[in-house]
Write an enzyme that holds these catalytic residues in place. Structure first.
Site, PDB file in Angstrom:
ATOM      1  N   CYS A  80      44.348  61.042 -81.079  1.00 35.75           N
ATOM      2  CA  CYS A  80      44.527  60.545 -82.446  1.00 35.75           C
ATOM      3  C   CYS A  80      43.229  59.993 -83.028  1.00 35.75           C
ATOM      4  O   CYS A  80      43.222  59.458 -84.122  1.00 35.75           O
ATOM      5  CB  CYS A  80      45.631  59.497 -82.504  1.00 35.75           C
ATOM      6  SG  CYS A  80      45.258  58.021 -81.553  1.00 35.75           S
ATOM      7  N   HIS A 136      36.075  51.691 -89.539  1.00 31.25           N
ATOM      8  CA  HIS A 136      37.439  51.699 -90.067  1.00 31.25           C
ATOM      9  C   HIS A 136      37.448  51.898 -91.570  1.00 31.25           C
ATOM     10  O   HIS A 136      38.416  52.393 -92.128  1.00 31.25           O
ATOM     11  CB  HIS A 136      38.162  50.415 -89.658  1.00 31.25           C
ATOM     12  CG  HIS A 136      38.565  50.450 -88.222  1.00 31.25           C
ATOM     13  ND1 HIS A 136      37.935  49.707 -87.258  1.00 31.25           N
ATOM     14  CD2 HIS A 136      39.485  51.202 -87.593  1.00 31.25           C
ATOM     15  CE1 HIS A 136      38.482  49.988 -86.088  1.00 31.25           C
ATOM     16  NE2 HIS A 136      39.424  50.889 -86.259  1.00 31.25           N
ATOM     17  N   ASP A 169      37.306  54.740 -80.319  1.00 30.19           N
ATOM     18  CA  ASP A 169      36.902  53.630 -79.455  1.00 30.19           C
ATOM     19  C   ASP A 169      36.418  54.126 -78.094  1.00 30.19           C
ATOM     20  O   ASP A 169      35.480  53.554 -77.525  1.00 30.19           O
ATOM     21  CB  ASP A 169      38.056  52.644 -79.268  1.00 30.19           C
ATOM     22  CG  ASP A 169      38.120  51.666 -80.421  1.00 30.19           C
ATOM     23  OD1 ASP A 169      37.050  51.141 -80.786  1.00 30.19           O
ATOM     24  OD2 ASP A 169      39.203  51.453 -80.974  1.00 30.19           O
ATOM     25  N   ARG A 215      48.791  52.960 -88.005  1.00 30.02           N
ATOM     26  CA  ARG A 215      47.966  51.764 -87.783  1.00 30.02           C
ATOM     27  C   ARG A 215      48.583  50.576 -88.538  1.00 30.02           C
ATOM     28  O   ARG A 215      48.231  50.306 -89.686  1.00 30.02           O
ATOM     29  CB  ARG A 215      46.546  52.006 -88.300  1.00 30.02           C
ATOM     30  CG  ARG A 215      45.727  53.009 -87.515  1.00 30.02           C
ATOM     31  CD  ARG A 215      44.311  53.088 -88.093  1.00 30.02           C
ATOM     32  NE  ARG A 215      43.376  53.775 -87.238  1.00 30.02           N
ATOM     33  CZ  ARG A 215      43.026  55.054 -87.381  1.00 30.02           C
ATOM     34  NH1 ARG A 215      43.532  55.775 -88.344  1.00 30.02           N
ATOM     35  NH2 ARG A 215      42.152  55.599 -86.561  1.00 30.02           N
ATOM     36  N   GLU A 221      41.510  54.283 -74.669  1.00 30.55           N
ATOM     37  CA  GLU A 221      40.384  54.006 -75.561  1.00 30.55           C
ATOM     38  C   GLU A 221      39.186  53.415 -74.840  1.00 30.55           C
ATOM     39  O   GLU A 221      38.197  53.075 -75.479  1.00 30.55           O
ATOM     40  CB  GLU A 221      40.806  53.009 -76.642  1.00 30.55           C
ATOM     41  CG  GLU A 221      41.955  53.463 -77.481  1.00 30.55           C
ATOM     42  CD  GLU A 221      42.188  52.567 -78.675  1.00 30.55           C
ATOM     43  OE1 GLU A 221      41.660  52.882 -79.738  1.00 30.55           O
ATOM     44  OE2 GLU A 221      42.877  51.544 -78.518  1.00 30.55           O
TER      45      GLU A 221
HETATM   46  C1  PEP Z   1      40.614  55.300 -81.908  1.00 30.59           C
HETATM   47  O1  PEP Z   1      40.000  54.346 -81.438  1.00 30.59           O
HETATM   48  O2  PEP Z   1      40.303  56.498 -81.713  1.00 30.59           O
HETATM   49  C2  PEP Z   1      41.786  55.064 -82.757  1.00 30.59           C
HETATM   50  C3  PEP Z   1      42.523  56.060 -83.178  1.00 30.59           C
HETATM   51  O3  PEP Z   1      42.042  53.766 -83.111  1.00 30.59           O
HETATM   52  P1  PEP Z   1      41.242  52.990 -84.275  1.00 30.59           P
HETATM   53  O4  PEP Z   1      40.365  53.989 -84.952  1.00 30.59           O
HETATM   54  O5  PEP Z   1      42.244  52.411 -85.199  1.00 30.59           O
HETATM   55  O6  PEP Z   1      40.489  51.968 -83.524  1.00 30.59           O
HETATM   56 MG    MG Z   2      40.912  52.390 -81.510  1.00 33.64          MG
END
Ligand code: PEP
Ligand code: MG
Length: 592
Positions: free
Chosen positions: A510, A191, A463, A299, A439
């Site tokens: 995404c 992240h 994820d 987010r 995910e």
């Molecule tokens: C993902 O998991 O692809 C996603 C977009 O969510 P995050 O990266 O915030 O976990």
């Molecule tokens: Mg995610």
């Protein structure tokens, strides 16, 4: 001049001076001092001991207040080690007699002390060795490096170097003052990488041990496109990179002028919605400027991770953030608000939601699981979304849903909050679409169940890849397994789209995968017509969509699906894009 190679996670080039963040995994070089410097070195040590003591006392008081006195007492043990006179004497003797720096003397003395404890037969003493290591880190932070908090206050623009940066720390950085970020650890899907890219800061992570070679204010070049760090570059190399920087600026200006059409259209006339992923409300303006069709992923958990002084954001704070985003995006551009995805690596400072320390936080109480546990927080957020919903067009999306029950519970709470609004006669949009992120492999396998009930899907490849490959997305040790071109991931995406199409459910991607240029034709070929990417990638993604026909994309996807390894897929996708690029932009060089 020294070169290092790491993982490029946010593009761009920066040339500047390095600020080394106070860090607890720093290796310390043996540095000699002049005999005449001994008194000032001892004074520096004295000051650092004092600051370390205050810092430990502060941690103790905070821990006692927030999680209980028994946790606070851990820091009393730290104070005891810090105040141990024999340890202090050992450090001072090394400075005075061996003429080594205070950092080196302290690190050596603490290491020796920890080693002694580890060798004792009583296991309780051996366990204390990790406390000694913590105290050492604390003292070294005070001694050697700029404290993390001071960075925010520093007026200079610099390249931040750290062993590791938590997402909460990254989200507090001032993009205006941060030229680039370089870290020893961290992986492509972390992240921190996502935040850095949201802030538009060139970033290279997973560079391996380089901190022992940097010092505050040394000159460095960070190439966020190639994943390269150059320390102490020669003048020629600086000039070469300065030319690259100028060219990048010019290229960007040209593209911004070009991209005025909302949808990107393939050469055979199919519209593709290029949307944006954002973490902070102010980014919405940038999305409109770059021509995003909407926001495919907001987010919202970053509201909890920015400077809150340990206080959770209240309904009003949520509301103001959502109102800002929705008013900027308006009623023509959809904003998908994802309910908070806290937990795992996204923990607000000094606050854990789990009852006990989680051995495996990525598998633990995160995302919708936490929303369903902390329904007070969840309802507060939903109320704020409903209040803001009159300012623009929004959809609500739940993260990491793995079972139909979780989806139904989350939906029920949402409708319950809507009921409150109806009863109070409070204005809100009563047609907000509800969707889930795909995910986990479980969600893909059970997708038909979800497809009967949800309004839309968004594939979170970050994820989905992590849980499919059983690989920690931020761990550089296993980074090679975290390949976005993994054949297993491609098959899961294909299946998701097939099922979603059968039920007529719109689906977007995404995850970061969509922000990688070479993946764009693949995703279109797999059937996607909505890609949500980081704001910095909007222009390029739209441009690439316009280079291909859907038929060409389908051929690319078919070929990729037949390949055995992620490396093969990656090489093939890069080659396909480069070939196309050289047809469309004949003077282009390899830019994937
Ligand atoms: C993902 O998991 O692809 C996603 C977009 O969510 P995050 O990266 O915030 O976990
Ligand atoms: Mg995610």
């Amino acid at each position: 001049m020294k070169y290092y190679h790491g993982i490029p996670v946010s593009p761009g080039v920066a040339i500047g001076l390095v600020t080394v963040l106070a860090n607890n995994r720093v290796s310390v070089r043996r540095r000699m001092i002049e005999p005449s410097q001994v008194p000032s070195e001892l004074q520096r040590l004295d000051d650092a001991f004092e600051r370390a003591q205050s810092s430990i006392v502060k941690s103790r008081d905070e821990a006692s207040e927030q999680i209980g006195e028994q946790y606070g007492r851990i820091f009393d043990a730290h104070l005891m080690f810090l105040q141990d006179p024999s340890l202090r004497r050992m450090i001072e003797n090394a400075i005075t007699n061996e003429h080594v720096s205070a950092e080196y003397a302290a690190a050596t003395a603490f290491d020796y002390y920890a080693q002694r404890l580890r060798s004792l037969p009583d296991a309780t003493y051996a366990e204390r060795a990790s406390d000694v290591a913590d105290v050492k880190d604390c003292l070294l932070s005070e001694l050697t490096l700029v404290a993390r908090d001071e960075v925010a206050e520093s007026e200079n623009r610099s390249i931040l170097a750290a062993s590791f940066l938590a997402p909460s720390e990254a989200s507090k950085l001032d993009a205006e003052k941060t030229l680039a970020i370089i870290t020893e650890n961290g992986g492509r899907g972390s992240h921190t990488a996502i935040v850095a890219s949201a802030l538009g800061i060139p970033t290279v992570v997973g560079l391996g041990p380089f901190l022992s070679d940097v010092y505050d204010n040394c000159l460095a070049i960070v190439d966020g496109d190639k994943g390269q760090l150059i320390l102490d570059p020669t003048l020629e190399v600086v000039e070469e990179y300065q030319r690259k920087l100028d060219a990048l600026k010019e290229d960007r200006r040209r593209r911004l002028q070009m991209s005025r059409k909302l949808y990107a259209t393939t050469t055979d006339g199919v519209d593709v919605a290029v949307e944006a992923n954002i973490e902070f409300p102010y980014e919405a303006k940038k999305c409109v400027e770059y021509g995003a069709v909407g926001i495919g992923l907001y987010r919202t958990e970053f509201l909890y991770l920015t400077d809150t002084n340990g206080v959770l954001p209240d309904e009003e704070t949520h509301f103001k953030a959502y109102r800002e985003v929705l008013s900027t995006m308006g009623h023509d551009r959809l904003t998908v608000i994802r309910t908070f995805d806290l937990g795992a690596d996204k923990i607000p400072e000094g606050r854990s939601f789990a009852r006990e320390k989680e051995p495996n936080p990525f598998m633990g109480l995160r995302s919708v699981r936490l929303s369903l546990r902390r329904t007070d927080m969840f309802r507060e957020q939903l109320r704020a979304i409903l209040r803001a919903s009159v300012y623009g067009k929004c959809a609500v999306m739940f993260p990491l849903v793995t079972t139909i029950r979780e989806w139904r519970q989350a939906k029920m709470i949402f409708h319950d909050v809507c009921e409150e609004f109806v009863e109070k006669n409070a204005p809100f949009d009563s047609n907000i679409p509800l969707g889930i992120m795909v995910e986990t492999p479980a969600a893909v396998v059970m997708l038909d169940q979800f497809a009967r009930e949800v309004d839309f899907f968004s594939i979170g490849t970050n994820d989905l890849l992590q849980y499919t490959q059983a690989v920690d997305r931020s761990n550089k040790e296993v980074n090679s397994l975290y390949a976005q071109e993994s054949p297993a991931l491609l098959r899961l995406i294909r299946r998701t789209i097939e099922v979603a199409n059968t039920y007529g459910r719109p689906t977007a991607v995404c995850g970061q995968m969509a922000s990688v240029p070479a993946n764009v034709p693949l995703l279109l070929g797999l059937g996607l017509r909505a890609l949500s990417v980081s704001p910095e990638s909007i222009l390029e993604t739209k441009e690439i969509c316009e280079w291909f026909s859907i038929q060409e994309c389908e051929t690319i996807a078919r070929q990729a699906l037949m390949m055995e390894t992620a490396d093969d897929v990656r090489a093939y996708l890069r080659e396909s894009l480069n070939r196309k690029r050289s047809e469309v932009v004949p003077s282009s060089s390899d830019a994937t």
